[in-house]
Design a protein around this motif. Sequence first.
Motif: not given
Length: 430
Positions: A114-120
């Motif tokens: 989830v974190a990766v998706v947001v900052y990506a």
Amino acid sequence: MTWPAPAALPVEAYAATRRACYTGYVTQAIVNNLAPLLFIVFQTRYDVPLEMLGRLVLLNFGVQLLTDVVAVRFVGRVGYRRPLVLAHVLSVAGLVLLAAAPALAPSAYAGLAVAVVVYAIGGGLLEVLVSPVVDALPSPAARKAAQMSLLHSFYCWGQVAVVAGTTLLLAVVGERAWHVLPLLWAAVPLVNLVAFLRVPMPPTVPEEHRTPLRSLFSAPAFLTLTLLMLCAGAAELTMAQWSSLFAEQGLGVSKVWGDLAGPCLFAVLMGAGRFAYGLWGERVPLAPALVGCGALATACYLLAVLSSAPALSLVGCAVCGLAVSLLWPGTFSLASARFPLGGAAMFGVLAVFGDAGGSVGPWLAGAVGDAAAGGSGTLAALRDALPVPDASGLRVGLLVGTVFPVLLVVAGAWYVVVTRRAAAAAPPAG
């Protein structure tokens, strides 16, 4: 009305805009490089296997790629400021989630994803927006390619800061306190968010003057540039994302020295190459320089994989940074010079292909490495046939990744030939 339109403000007024763009690429370096430096923490604390770690890299650049595709459609209409502010908001939110979500989500890996998706999403917007902003700032045409290279050098300096700072801080605070690091790095996009609320912005290319994407994709030169961009992203990111774990597990080097001698020196040399081209680049023909860089990158990959001496393998990893330094910004500059009215949409399309390479290359290396490490078969036999058999399989993964700089050499040489033929066939001026 002619285009480009005369600058509404003097050149000096955009100095703060240029600095904010530089910091924007530092932000992108943070969101792209922080998580891979924590792979060993995720692997030991949360029992995440190698292929799933590679999947996080694929997810990061895959989401950036989708963001690029969407952004291509609206950036020219809404301008640069609002999506740039949104990019920084999402970068801050994603880094905060990287620290908190593994403990709050149903599973640690789901929280990381989830974190990766947001900052990506934030990183994808930065990739689409920052380069065309700097390209649109008033400056002499002869300096455009050099200034683009200088801009992209700040991605490298950000990567150096992230690698060195994260590695040293992790050694001080210990793996148990790893979640402090994303919170510290979130301060950079938070401060730059405020800057982008205030700095002046250049206008986007009006739709009536912009070269349509259909025309771009019907031009063989542009298709070659998309292949160059794909290979540039894969060649750069495959080595950058895996060199830390490769140094530790494949070469037996400690994490601190492996990070500093591998990905950190990689970033230093990549930044140095871009900075040098930013100072003296107008003296060097860009397309042949890209071919030479691709050849050097191929040699570096082979040295890293085939050398039986860990020190020489680390040299291959590090010097690869110099080899790939011009590939991404150089392709942008070739496109800008060949299609000067491509606008943000053109940069977005190129970013799509660059991020596609940045997604597929590291994932392919990780997947091949996992396959080579376990069981039998062709990949396992190849692993055992290498000068230094590698239980992690990453040597085989990086060996397969060598196909990308090789393809880049072929595509770059073809672009040089096509460009020279077009120039020879053009009617003389006057």
